[in-house]
Enzyme design. Structure first.
Site, mmCIF file in Angstrom:
data_model
loop_
_atom_site.group_PDB
_atom_site.id
_atom_site.type_symbol
_atom_site.label_atom_id
_atom_site.label_comp_id
_atom_site.label_asym_id
_atom_site.label_seq_id
_atom_site.Cartn_x
_atom_site.Cartn_y
_atom_site.Cartn_z
ATOM 1 C CB CYS A 2 -0.908 0.012 1.222
ATOM 2 S SG CYS A 2 -1.962 -1.442 1.385
ATOM 3 N NE ARG A 27 7.104 1.397 -2.287
ATOM 4 C CZ ARG A 27 7.779 1.112 -1.188
ATOM 5 N NH1 ARG A 27 7.328 0.201 -0.357
ATOM 6 N NH2 ARG A 27 8.908 1.731 -0.914
ATOM 7 C CD1 TRP A 74 -1.514 -6.280 -3.049
ATOM 8 C CD2 TRP A 74 -1.534 -6.991 -0.944
ATOM 9 N NE1 TRP A 74 -1.243 -7.629 -3.070
ATOM 10 C CE2 TRP A 74 -1.253 -8.090 -1.780
ATOM 11 C CE3 TRP A 74 -1.603 -7.197 0.435
ATOM 12 C CZ2 TRP A 74 -1.047 -9.370 -1.291
ATOM 13 C CZ3 TRP A 74 -1.399 -8.479 0.927
ATOM 14 C CH2 TRP A 74 -1.128 -9.540 0.064
ATOM 15 C CG ASN A 99 0.063 2.146 3.677
ATOM 16 O OD1 ASN A 99 -0.942 2.213 2.988
ATOM 17 N ND2 ASN A 99 1.216 2.667 3.301
ATOM 18 N N GLY A 100 -1.286 -1.028 6.671
ATOM 19 C CA GLY A 100 -1.093 -1.869 7.843
ATOM 20 C C GLY A 100 -2.330 -2.671 8.189
ATOM 21 C CD GLU A 478 14.896 -16.347 -6.069
ATOM 22 O OE1 GLU A 478 14.643 -15.333 -6.739
ATOM 23 O OE2 GLU A 478 14.368 -16.558 -4.952
ATOM 24 C CE LYS A 482 12.617 -14.158 -8.517
ATOM 25 N NZ LYS A 482 12.036 -14.411 -7.195
ATOM 26 C CD GLU A 485 8.111 -14.484 -6.636
ATOM 27 O OE1 GLU A 485 7.987 -13.622 -5.761
ATOM 28 O OE2 GLU A 485 9.152 -14.628 -7.319
ATOM 29 C CG HIS A 501 14.847 -39.588 1.919
ATOM 30 N ND1 HIS A 501 14.971 -40.687 2.746
ATOM 31 C CD2 HIS A 501 16.115 -39.283 1.518
ATOM 32 C CE1 HIS A 501 16.247 -41.007 2.863
ATOM 33 N NE2 HIS A 501 16.965 -40.179 2.121
ATOM 34 C CE LYS A 600 10.491 -5.204 -6.218
ATOM 35 N NZ LYS A 600 11.137 -6.412 -6.769
#
Length: 605
Positions: A2, A27, A74, A99-100, A478, A482, A485, A501, A600
């Protein structure tokens, strides 16, 4: 995540507010809005589309005003619909952006309903708006101070009231907020970047601060209700438009910017010196006996990679924890451990909270690895190392990750040298390898056409496995992240030795298995794992160093890396995984730079 922008001026401030929101778009958000005092009344425009749509609304309705607040949201509490978009009004007299997350919003909502307040949104933010309104007695600053004392959770807020037409009040706790100082006008924002072009003088509010902005002055009170004299800092926040150039998406552009970003991040010094981390680093490093690395997401994987370097080269015990887990478990603090926090933005809520928790447990020495020198994280830590990735627009991190790895490698070498485990000859060799990295990366980027061919196959899959061993297991993690995402393909990563396993049960012709295969001490073990997959009919996609002798065959597809790069190999091997995820997402037609449900900068828990 946000974004907040606010202003008090003697001109129409709406274009400044809209431009501020544009600068914060990268963001991530799912609604946006702006409110101003127009002819003595709060007026607003809100959109569940992009800021450009909000701008069109503002122009069509000729929304103008000299005092205003704006927001990109957001969604947390309540779906991304217009009624939940900020600014939130209270009885058409007060407007607020937030925000929050407010943890006690349910009990506050019931109390306010008892006072006759009606709720038209599903947000926790509406609770704050009505609470401030209920406490307003002609002094908005006093009402906000009284209201915030009742809030539990994280917040950054900006508020205006019709009865005080040249005033905006802000407050923060656990979420960033900065004041921008102008001439005859003042500003408020969640990020200095939003105000680039309007001012270069900022006050970075501290935890619990409440501030009042008028045309001529700004006053700040601390959490205890005392006037606070906060430092004014001059920051040249670059606010120019970031151009795509020849690239299709910002993520692709940022993948190809990595050689330059790494060049800018590598220290110019000819030695690994503690002074690279701050003037007190030499003393601090001499007093520590271990490291505790705290991070989230991609930054957590950079910490996992660094653990191998720190323990194999510096011979120093290293623990890596997901920040959100560390904060909420009983741990055994070691005051002699160096706490390292890693974040691209320096405002990651979980990591900031974990840092403060570590400090409360008695951890004295702290170090941040961050891309933003003015961030809360850098201000809170004793030591810091700034990466120079530049602005990263794509939500899925690329160049921020590889520059973090460079920073952590420098840390490992510095500690190794101080502890007598890196000789002068080794130091010179490692510095030479670091400086050759950008050229080596350019050779890896030249593999893009081969990776595009693979992506056509991947785009038709719904699941994938990623394998790595030792130093390259975090790189497999990673790579899987990616792919998840931005392409929305379910992907998991495992140490290759874990195949038998459990994960081997998933292997079929329909399950591509991506393998990171450097020519290191674990190569022969990895080859055995590859054969396990091949024997079950799995399709292997192997990024192999040139001298591994892994060749194309039935069920095995190989792309050869240009060279083996020893300890720095993870920085090279992650790049083709980034490209594979990117081109697979392009083939599937997803929104690469703004993947669904993701932001972001994660500034709420």
């Amino acid at each position: 995540m946000c974004g907040i922008v606010g202003a008090v001026a003697q001109r129409n401030i709406v274009p400044v507010l809209i431009e501020g929101l544009r600068r914060l778009e990268y963001r991530g958000y799912d609604s946006c809005g702006v409110a101003v005092l127009a002819n003595g009344e709060p007026k607003r425009a809100r959109s569940v589309a992009r800021v450009a749509d909000l701008d069109d609304q503002v122009r069509e309705t000729r929304l103008e005003g000299a005092t205003g607040i704006a927001h990109t949201r957001w969604a947390t509490h309540g779906a991304p619909v217009t009624d939940n978009a900020h600014p939130i009004f209270s009885r058409n007299e007060l407007a607020l952006v937030h925000n929050g997350i407010i943890e006690n919003y349910e009990s506050l909502r019931e109390m306010l309903r008892g006072k006759g307040y009606e709720f038209v949104s599903q947000t926790d933010t509406e609770v704050i708006a009505h609470l401030v309104h209920s406490l307003y007695r002609g002094d908005l600053f006093a009402a906000v101070r009284e209201a915030t004392a009742q809030l539990h959770g994280a917040y950054a807020i900006a508020v205006l009231h019709k009865n005080q037409p040249h005033t905006v009040v802000g407050a923060r706790q656990g979420s960033p907020l900065v004041v921008g100082l102008g001439e005859g006008e003042n500003f408020l924002a969640s990020d200095a970047l939003a105000l680039a072009g309007s001012t270069d003088r900022f006050i970075f509010l501290e935890e619990g601060d409440v501030c009042e902005l008028t045309l001529e002055k700004v006053r700040v009170f601390d959490r205890d209700g005392n006037p606070a004299d906060r430092e004014v800092r001059q920051v040249a926040a670059y606010g120019g438009a970031v151009e795509l150039g020849p690239y299709r998406h910002f993520m692709q552009k940022e993948i190809f910017e990595q050689p330059r970003a790494i060049t800018d991040t590598i220290p110019q010094a000819d030695s690994f010196d503690a002074s690279l981390f701050g003037e007190n680093a030499q003393k601090a490093f001499s007093e520590i006996d271990s490291l505790l690395i705290l991070a989230c997401g991609t930054s957590y994987y950079s910490g996992l990679t660094a653990k191998y370097w720190l323990e194999s080269v510096a011979k120093i015990p290293t623990q890596v924890e997901i920040a959100s887990e560390y904060r909420y478990r009983d741990s055994v603090p070691n005051p002699k451990a160096l706490v390292v926090v890693i974040s691209q933005s320096g405002e990651t809520a979980d990591t900031l909270a974990a840092l403060k928790h570590a400090q409360s447990l008695g951890h004295k020495h702290t170090l941040s690895v961050c891309n933003v020198g003015t961030s809360a994280m850098v201000r809170l830590t004793e030591l810091s190392f700034l990466t120079h990735a530049g602005r990263e627009i794509g939500v899925a991190s690329t160049k921020a990750f590889t520059t973090q790895l460079v920073a952590l490698f420098v840390l490992a070498m510095t500690l190794g040298k101080m502890r007598g485990h890196v000789s002068a000859a080794q130091e010179a060799d490692y510095i030479r390898q670091l400086r050759h990295l950008p050229a080596a990366l350019n050779s890896v980027l030249a593999l893009e056409p081969q990776i595009i061919a693979w992506s056509e196959e991947f785009s038709r899959k719904e699941n994938a496995l990623f394998l790595g061993r030792g130093l390259h297991y975090p790189i497999a993690l990673e790579g899987a992240l990616k792919l998840k995402e931005i392409s929305y393909i379910h992907a998991e990563a495992y140490p290759a030795g874990e195949l038998k396993h459990g994960p081997l049960a998933l292997v079929t012709e329909a399950m591509p298995v991506v393998t990171v295969a450097p020519n290191d001490a674990l190569l022969e073990k990895l080859k055995s794992n590859i054969q396990e997959v091949r024997a079950r009919g799995g399709q292997l996609y192997v990024f192999a160093d040139a001298d591994t002798k892994i060749v194309n065959d039935e069920g095995i597809h190989v792309i050869r890396m240009p060279e083996h790069y020893g300890l720095l190999s993870p920085i090279l091997h992650v790049v083709p995984l980034q490209l594979l995820a990117y081109h697979t997402a392009c083939s599937r037609g997803t929104d690469v730079d703004k993947p669904r449900n993701l932001a972001k900068s994660v500034t709420v828990e």
